[in-house]
Design an enzyme around this catalytic site. Structure first.
Site, mmCIF file in Angstrom:
data_model
loop_
_atom_site.group_PDB
_atom_site.id
_atom_site.type_symbol
_atom_site.label_atom_id
_atom_site.label_comp_id
_atom_site.label_asym_id
_atom_site.label_seq_id
_atom_site.Cartn_x
_atom_site.Cartn_y
_atom_site.Cartn_z
ATOM 1 N N ASN A 7 0.852 -1.186 0.000
ATOM 2 C CA ASN A 7 0.000 0.000 0.000
ATOM 3 C C ASN A 7 0.891 1.241 0.000
ATOM 4 O O ASN A 7 1.695 1.427 0.923
ATOM 5 C CB ASN A 7 -0.910 -0.019 1.246
ATOM 6 N N HIS A 10 1.090 6.173 1.978
ATOM 7 C CA HIS A 10 1.840 7.116 2.815
ATOM 8 C C HIS A 10 3.099 7.661 2.174
ATOM 9 O O HIS A 10 3.735 8.579 2.713
ATOM 10 C CB HIS A 10 2.020 6.529 4.214
ATOM 11 N N HIS A 43 -5.421 3.720 -1.559
ATOM 12 C CA HIS A 43 -6.706 4.075 -0.967
ATOM 13 C C HIS A 43 -7.054 5.497 -1.379
ATOM 14 O O HIS A 43 -6.480 6.450 -0.856
ATOM 15 C CB HIS A 43 -6.588 3.945 0.558
ATOM 16 N N ARG A 45 -9.088 8.140 -0.774
ATOM 17 C CA ARG A 45 -10.051 8.564 0.238
ATOM 18 C C ARG A 45 -10.896 9.721 -0.272
ATOM 19 O O ARG A 45 -10.451 10.508 -1.109
ATOM 20 C CB ARG A 45 -9.319 8.991 1.524
ATOM 21 N N ARG A 49 -6.644 12.833 1.370
ATOM 22 C CA ARG A 49 -5.576 13.274 2.269
ATOM 23 C C ARG A 49 -4.201 12.747 1.836
ATOM 24 O O ARG A 49 -3.185 13.295 2.188
ATOM 25 C CB ARG A 49 -5.869 12.845 3.700
ATOM 26 N N GLU A 70 -8.609 0.847 -3.079
ATOM 27 C CA GLU A 70 -9.456 0.896 -1.879
ATOM 28 C C GLU A 70 -10.314 2.143 -1.949
ATOM 29 O O GLU A 70 -9.832 3.223 -2.316
ATOM 30 C CB GLU A 70 -8.597 0.929 -0.620
ATOM 31 N N THR A 101 -8.253 3.874 9.049
ATOM 32 C CA THR A 101 -9.453 3.037 9.012
ATOM 33 C C THR A 101 -9.667 2.380 10.361
ATOM 34 O O THR A 101 -8.822 1.599 10.827
ATOM 35 C CB THR A 101 -9.293 1.957 7.923
ATOM 36 N N GLU A 151 -11.226 -8.964 3.114
ATOM 37 C CA GLU A 151 -9.937 -8.620 3.718
ATOM 38 C C GLU A 151 -10.187 -8.391 5.188
ATOM 39 O O GLU A 151 -10.939 -7.476 5.561
ATOM 40 C CB GLU A 151 -9.307 -7.393 3.063
ATOM 41 N N HIS A 194 -3.806 -4.218 7.657
ATOM 42 C CA HIS A 194 -3.894 -3.008 8.505
ATOM 43 C C HIS A 194 -2.993 -3.123 9.726
ATOM 44 O O HIS A 194 -3.202 -3.961 10.594
ATOM 45 C CB HIS A 194 -5.311 -2.661 8.941
HETATM 46 C C1 LIG Z 1 -8.116 -0.108 4.576
HETATM 47 C C2 LIG Z 1 -6.822 -0.081 5.282
HETATM 48 O O1 LIG Z 1 -6.656 -0.639 6.319
HETATM 49 C C3 LIG Z 1 -5.693 0.695 4.758
HETATM 50 O O2 LIG Z 1 -5.695 0.834 3.385
HETATM 51 C C4 LIG Z 1 -5.700 2.036 5.377
HETATM 52 O O3 LIG Z 1 -7.001 2.565 5.205
HETATM 53 C C5 LIG Z 1 -4.693 2.908 4.688
HETATM 54 O O4 LIG Z 1 -5.213 4.181 4.587
HETATM 55 P P1 LIG Z 1 -5.110 5.163 5.848
HETATM 56 O O5 LIG Z 1 -3.724 5.005 6.397
HETATM 57 O O6 LIG Z 1 -5.419 6.505 5.280
HETATM 58 O O7 LIG Z 1 -6.157 4.665 6.792
HETATM 59 N N1 LIG Z 2 -5.919 -2.786 3.699
HETATM 60 C C1 LIG Z 2 -4.703 -2.665 4.473
HETATM 61 C C2 LIG Z 2 -3.690 -1.881 3.702
HETATM 62 O O1 LIG Z 2 -3.842 -1.664 2.512
HETATM 63 C C3 LIG Z 2 -2.475 -1.404 4.391
HETATM 64 O O2 LIG Z 2 -2.770 -1.028 5.725
HETATM 65 P P1 LIG Z 2 -1.530 -0.409 6.544
HETATM 66 O O3 LIG Z 2 -0.412 -1.422 6.484
HETATM 67 O O4 LIG Z 2 -1.156 0.864 5.850
HETATM 68 O O5 LIG Z 2 -2.052 -0.212 7.935
#
Ligand SMILES: CC(=O)[C@@H](O)[C@H](O)COP(=O)(O)O
Ligand SMILES: NCC(=O)COP(=O)(O)O
Length: 244
Positions: A7, A10, A43, A45, A49, A70, A101, A151, A194
């Site tokens: 993911n 960030h 994601h 959003r 953000r 996402e 989340t 998930e 997560h």
């Molecule tokens: C759905 C999930 O758990 C992650 O993708 C998380 O939402 C990452 O995005 P945030 O860090 O903005 O919550």
């Molecule tokens: N759905 C979880 C994800 O995509 C990554 O979550 P995180 O490792 O950033 O908390």
């Protein structure tokens, strides 16, 4: 083979902190692929953000890895997903005031709406995933409405939440193990994610029904110190060790 979805949200958080073009989420996605990631998760959003619409455009135009988009269950996000037709979409709950989340999607409480919402996404060829807690009622509802994937939210298991409360990790892990078994028995593909770190990923990776882990925040954090390639390779090693 247990798949790793990286993911890159960030990376965009750091970029948006100063409004510069760097660090570029697409460059991070390409590095993740070279480091052995099996997919990219982003994601989009509602409040943008971190990941922006332009980021999704760039990823769809340039990625060779499958993209897992996402998104919240809104008309806006459905239109964006139908325009791009990513490999996968994962429906997640969103609250504007949340830092991250906080919980899983309430599928059981919104079955008819979500069934109608995911149908065009499935018909468009997107693999539809629902981001839920390990509650059997949520898993059973996900199967009823025709999701391909659930998930399982591992935030509580990772022993933290945005209010700093700590949870019973053993109890959470037992719930995730049972939830994965139930989901697979209902024909759902099982993913998890997560908050996962090098220290917490092992027991989740060891759950035999889990086919994919989506991990982001910790990898980007670690990349500050050991680089993104190194962080991804170490996470892959931890996952493979747990499955050995
Ligand atoms: C759905 C999930 O758990 C992650 O993708 C998380 O939402 C990452 O995005 P945030 O860090 O903005 O919550
Ligand atoms: N759905 C979880 C994800 O995509 C990554 O979550 P995180 O490792 O950033 O908390």
């Amino acid at each position: 083979m247990l798949r790793l979805g990286v993911n890159i949200d960030h990376v965009a958080t750091i970029r948006n902190a100063r409004g510069t073009p760097w660090p570029d989420p697409l460059r991070a996605a390409r590095m993740a692929e070279a480091a052995g990631a099996d997919g990219i998760t982003a994601h989009l959003r509602e409040d943008r953000r971190h990941i922006s619409d332009a980021d999704i455009d760039a990823l769809m135009a340039n990625l060779t890895l499958p993209l897992n988009l996402e998104m919240a269950a809104t008309p806006e996000m459905q239109a964006i997903a139908l325009r791009h037709r990513p490999h996968a979409v994962c429906i997640v709950p969103e609250k504007r005031e949340e830092r991250t989340t906080e919980g899983g999607l309430d599928v059981a409480g919104n079955e008819a709406m979500l069934a109608d919402y995911i149908a065009p996404l499935r018909d468009a060829g997107c693999r539809v995933s629902l981001f839920i807690g390990h509650d059997p009622a949520q898993i059973e509802a996900s199967a009823r409405i025709g999701a391909a994937v659930v998930e399982l939210h591992t935030g509580a298991y990772c022993d933290y939440d945005t209010e700093g409360r700590h949870t019973d990790r053993d109890r959470e892990l037992a719930g995730l193990v049972e939830g994965a078994r139930l989901a697979a028995s209902l024909g759902l593909e099982v993913h998890a994610g997560h908050g996962l770190t090098f220290d917490t990923v092992g027991p989740i990776a060891a759950i035999p029904q889990v086919k994919e882990l989506n991990i982001g925040h910790f990898l980007i954090a670690e990349s500050v110190f050991i680089g993104l390639d190194g962080a991804i390779r170490e996470m892959r090693r931890c996952m493979d060790e747990a499955r050995a």
